[in-house]
Design an enzyme around this catalytic site. Structure first.
Site, short mmCIF file in Angstrom:
data_model
loop_
_atom_site.label_atom_id
_atom_site.label_comp_id
_atom_site.label_asym_id
_atom_site.label_seq_id
_atom_site.Cartn_x
_atom_site.Cartn_y
_atom_site.Cartn_z
N GLU A 454 0.84 -1.14 -0.31
CA GLU A 454 0.06 0.02 -0.12
C GLU A 454 0.89 1.22 0.00
O GLU A 454 0.58 2.22 0.52
CB GLU A 454 -0.98 0.04 1.19
CG GLU A 454 -2.27 -0.52 0.76
CD GLU A 454 -2.83 -0.26 -0.48
OE1 GLU A 454 -3.01 -1.04 -1.16
OE2 GLU A 454 -3.04 0.92 -1.03
C1 LIG Z 1 2.57 -9.87 0.38
C2 LIG Z 1 2.50 -8.67 -0.56
C3 LIG Z 1 0.90 -8.37 -0.77
C4 LIG Z 1 0.58 -7.10 -1.74
N1 LIG Z 1 -0.36 -7.14 -2.05
C5 LIG Z 1 -0.89 -6.29 -3.25
C6 LIG Z 1 -2.16 -6.31 -3.59
O1 LIG Z 1 -3.06 -6.94 -3.24
N2 LIG Z 1 -2.16 -5.56 -4.87
C7 LIG Z 1 -1.28 -4.69 -5.51
O2 LIG Z 1 -1.48 -4.03 -6.55
N3 LIG Z 1 0.08 -4.73 -5.00
C8 LIG Z 1 0.36 -5.38 -3.95
N4 LIG Z 1 1.52 -5.71 -3.23
C9 LIG Z 1 2.67 -4.80 -3.91
C10 LIG Z 1 3.00 -3.55 -3.13
O3 LIG Z 1 2.22 -2.75 -3.04
C11 LIG Z 1 4.30 -3.29 -3.77
O4 LIG Z 1 5.55 -4.21 -3.35
C12 LIG Z 1 4.79 -1.84 -3.12
O5 LIG Z 1 4.03 -0.90 -3.24
C13 LIG Z 1 6.43 -1.43 -3.51
O6 LIG Z 1 6.50 -1.56 -4.96
P1 LIG Z 1 7.68 -2.59 -5.22
O7 LIG Z 1 7.85 -3.88 -4.77
O8 LIG Z 1 7.48 -2.48 -6.89
O9 LIG Z 1 8.79 -1.50 -4.85
P2 LIG Z 1 9.65 -0.24 -5.73
O10 LIG Z 1 8.60 0.46 -6.36
O11 LIG Z 1 10.66 -1.07 -6.57
O12 LIG Z 1 10.38 0.51 -4.61
C14 LIG Z 1 11.45 -0.22 -3.84
C15 LIG Z 1 11.81 0.63 -2.61
O13 LIG Z 1 12.18 1.98 -3.15
C16 LIG Z 1 11.80 3.04 -2.41
N5 LIG Z 1 11.12 4.15 -3.13
C17 LIG Z 1 10.36 3.81 -4.33
N6 LIG Z 1 10.12 4.92 -4.86
C18 LIG Z 1 10.40 5.90 -3.91
C19 LIG Z 1 9.91 7.29 -3.88
N7 LIG Z 1 9.41 7.98 -4.69
N8 LIG Z 1 10.53 8.12 -2.77
C20 LIG Z 1 11.10 7.48 -1.83
N9 LIG Z 1 11.56 6.09 -1.90
C21 LIG Z 1 11.32 5.26 -2.91
C22 LIG Z 1 10.98 2.41 -1.27
O14 LIG Z 1 11.63 2.28 -0.10
C23 LIG Z 1 10.54 1.03 -1.65
O15 LIG Z 1 10.55 0.16 -0.66
C24 LIG Z 1 1.92 -6.49 -2.52
C25 LIG Z 1 3.27 -6.81 -2.11
C26 LIG Z 1 3.68 -7.87 -1.07
C27 LIG Z 1 4.76 -8.22 -0.94
#
Ligand SMILES: Cc1cc2nc3c(=O)[nH]c(=O)nc-3n(C[C@H](O)[C@H](O)[C@H](O)COP(=O)(O)OP(=O)(O)OC[C@H]3O[C@@H](n4cnc5c(N)ncnc54)[C@H](O)[C@@H]3O)c2cc1C
Length: 600
Positions: A454
């Site tokens: 989220e």
């Molecule tokens: C168990 C689980 C359940 C989930 N359920 C859902 C779901 O139901 N529906 C859904 O759509 N998604 C879901 N997700 C996805 C989740 O919302 C994303 O993993 C999360 O939003 C982060 O995206 P990413 O993993 O691509 O990380 P990235 O976008 O690659 O980001 C990596 C890290 O970089 C940093 N970062 C990135 N951008 C910025 C910024 N602009 N400023 C500062 N720091 C930044 C943050 O620290 C972040 O943790 C789920 C994930 C998991 C693991």
């Protein structure tokens, strides 16, 4: 096996003595809310969480979900637990009566959400996601969809999901590739892959209503690396006709489930959309003119509504995990015998004193408890503000601004504190906490995801600093400062409240100075704002929770029973042990970003 007792008494205290919900009968959904009805809901919700969801938590974690022959199987007992929850009407607690729900306000549904997350986050997430999805349909869907689909979701017969994330696009949704092409009959055909979809598939319901964001290609068939053509769609697993009957399987298949650190009973799925039939929700976007760039699309409004509700829900997950971890750490520390009290044996006839005699153990427990109960009060106050924002009251606009400002704070500070509380609860068990059979390391693993999904917590902080502070000329922080300074001025007159007023004042002064510093520096040096964001959010979190503890202290003064005496103890703890972080956080914010930006 871990214990769990739903914090019904604490909710009664918050509702009746702090927020005084009897005075809010004029608000939408509050008119029927008698103290007896609220009591019944709290007791009934607490009972199903304690007796049905909680006993499946540890076994669900051990067994996890399985993926076999393209089908997801949830752990043993989840089907029966889910059915009992749905048949009790708990999944439709907040849904409009017109669609079979009980039409309770967010203040009441939040209590049930928290209890469910404490009892069994994996299982409780299935109905929570469904509630988010039917809420979005009620807000954006055409009438036939509301009539044909929403009642089945409210009853728990069908479930819902939120599909945003893709392999190359999590935080940065501009990069998403899933596309939806309009058909002559007005529906769309969707192609693409979504990953990490919670409840993306399961064996609990006959149908799943996926709410998906995807891009509509331009007239040249191209999709753009921006948000201009992103739209919000309803994509059922099994097709639904306008009369409510179901048809063939849609082109949505499950590619697999993830093997995760925690919430193992919750199926986190890869979903493939292959020419899936999709219905667009919300207003039809104007086609892009050649060369036109837009920063967002009208079609995203429905998605934002759902995401905001989900952010608050995830903050409440943090509170729920903090609560159960505290309860177990406290119970263990009152049974385990280890060492002697620093002031001499408390029980000389026993080989050792109870663990709870040690100041450091009391510190750990009070940290977990003061954070959990303080954040619960903050979330409850925020949900009340959400209802006030929907009313005709003169303060409706301010209430809306405050609720909007608090959403990233509750999500991020709530889940950080929840994870810390889970860790502290486990620490009380010593080495036994690290052993799976005792069940408390699960809380640490389960609580960890809440800081990530989220919107990662750092991204929430950027939302607070980059968007929420400056919106409408800074109206939201100004409303918050007006509230804080007004409360302090009033309480300073009351000698018994002076220590609490002093704590809130110390936090407020640091927060005001940090806000001014950001206003002066953040625009001209954006990295200063980015480097300060997490500290700023924590500073705001500590300060607003101090206000909540001040209000709870006020409601407890002069009352001699355990609940009220404990409230005063926790309020003093927050002022003495957490508020002193505020000047330190200010100093760190004002240090700017120079050294941080040196890291290549
Ligand atoms: C168990 C689980 C359940 C989930 N359920 C859902 C779901 O139901 N529906 C859904 O759509 N998604 C879901 N997700 C996805 C989740 O919302 C994303 O993993 C999360 O939003 C982060 O995206 P990413 O993993 O691509 O990380 P990235 O976008 O690659 O980001 C990596 C890290 O970089 C940093 N970062 C990135 N951008 C910025 C910024 N602009 N400023 C500062 N720091 C930044 C943050 O620290 C972040 O943790 C789920 C994930 C998991 C693991």
């Amino acid at each position: 096996m871990p214990i769990y007792r739903a914090p019904v008494e604490d909710y009664r205290f918050l509702f009746n003595e702090v927020l005084e919900i009897e005075k809010h009968r004029d608000l939408p959904q509050f008119s029927e809310l008698s103290p007896e009805l609220v009591d019944d809901i709290l007791a009934g919700g607490g009972k199903i969480c304690e007796e049905v969801l909680h006993p499946l938590n540890q076994s669900g974690d051990e067994e996890g979900c399985r993926f076999e022959n393209g089908q997801v199987a949830t752990p043993k007992g989840f089907k029966e637990g889910y059915r009992a929850y749905s048949e009790g009407g708990w999944g439709g607690l907040g849904a409009p009566e017109a669609y079979g729900g009980a039409d309770m306000p967010p203040l009441i549904t939040m209590a049930l959400t928290e209890m469910g997350m404490s009892a069994n986050q994996s299982l409780a997430m299935y109905p929570m996601l469904t509630a988010g999805a039917y809420g979005a349909l009620v807000a954006t869907a055409p009438q036939w969809m509301k009539d044909a689909i929403v009642p089945k979701m409210v009853s728990g017969e069908w479930a819902g999901t939120m599909c945003l994330t893709e392999p190359g696009a999590g935080t940065d949704l501009r990069l998403m590739k899933t596309r939806a092409v309009e058909q002559p009959d007005g529906t769309y055909r969707m192609n693409g892959t979504k990953i990490f979809i919670s409840g993306g598939d399961q064996d609990l319901t006959d149908n799943i209503i996926h709410l998906v964001i995807a891009k509509i290609p331009d007239e040249n068939g191209q999709i753009h690396d921006d948000l201009s053509t992103v739209n919000f769609f309803m994509v059922p697993k099994v097709l639904v006709n306008e009369d409510g009957s179901t048809g063939a399987r849609n082109g949505v298949t499950t590619g697999g489930i993830e093997h995760k650190m925690g919430i193992k009973g919750q199926a986190t799925c890869v979903l493939n959309f292959d020419d899936a039939v999709a219905w667009r929700l919300g207003p039809k976007p104007e086609p892009l003119k050649p060369g036109e760039k837009r920063s967002s699309s009208a079609g995203m409004a429905g998605m934002f509504g759902m995401m905001n509700a989900a952010r608050l829900g995830v903050g409440i997950q943090g509170i729920g995990l903090g609560e159960i971890a505290y309860q177990n750490g406290y119970a263990y520390a009152r049974e385990r015998r280890v060492g002697r009290a620093l002031t001499g044996p408390k029980e000389p006839d026993k080989p050792a004193d109870l663990e709870i005699v040690h100041p450091d153990v009391k510190r750990m427990l009070l940290q977990a408890r003061a954070a959990t109960e303080g954040l619960r009060a903050l979330a409850a106050w925020t949900t009340l503000n959400m209802s006030i924002a929907q009313s005709n009251r003169p303060e409706a606009e301010t209430a809306g601004l405050l609720a909007d400002l608090m959403t990233p704070v509750i999500k991020s500070f709530g889940t950080d504190m929840g994870f810390e509380a889970a860790n502290l609860g486990m620490q009380c068990y010593g080495g036994h906490g690290y052993i799976r059979d005792n069940g408390v390391e699960q809380f640490v693993r389960d609580a960890r995801i809440n800081q990530v999904y989220e919107g990662a917590n750092g991204v929430q902080a950027m939302d607070l600093v980059g968007r929420k502070l400056g919106r409408k000329g800074g109206a939201a922080p100004m409303a918050l400062f007006g509230l804080l300074t007004g409360w302090i001025a009033e309480q300073e007159q009351d000698a018994a409240m002076a220590p609490f007023a002093a704590g809130v004042k110390r936090g407020t002064e640091a927060l005001q100075a940090a806000t001014l510093w950001l206003a002066a520096n953040g625009m001209k040096t954006p990295n200063d704002a980015g480097a300060a964001a997490a500290d700023y959010l924590r500073l705001m979190g500590i300060t607003v929770v101090a206000l909540m503890w001040g209000r709870m202290a006020k409601a407890s003064l002069g009352k001699d029973d355990t609940l009220h005496k404990d409230k005063l103890m926790c309020a003093r703890y927050w002022m003495e042990r957490m508020v002193p972080e505020c000047p330190m956080l200010l100093e760190r914010i004002q240090a700017g970003s120079a050294v941080i930006m040196e890291l290549e």
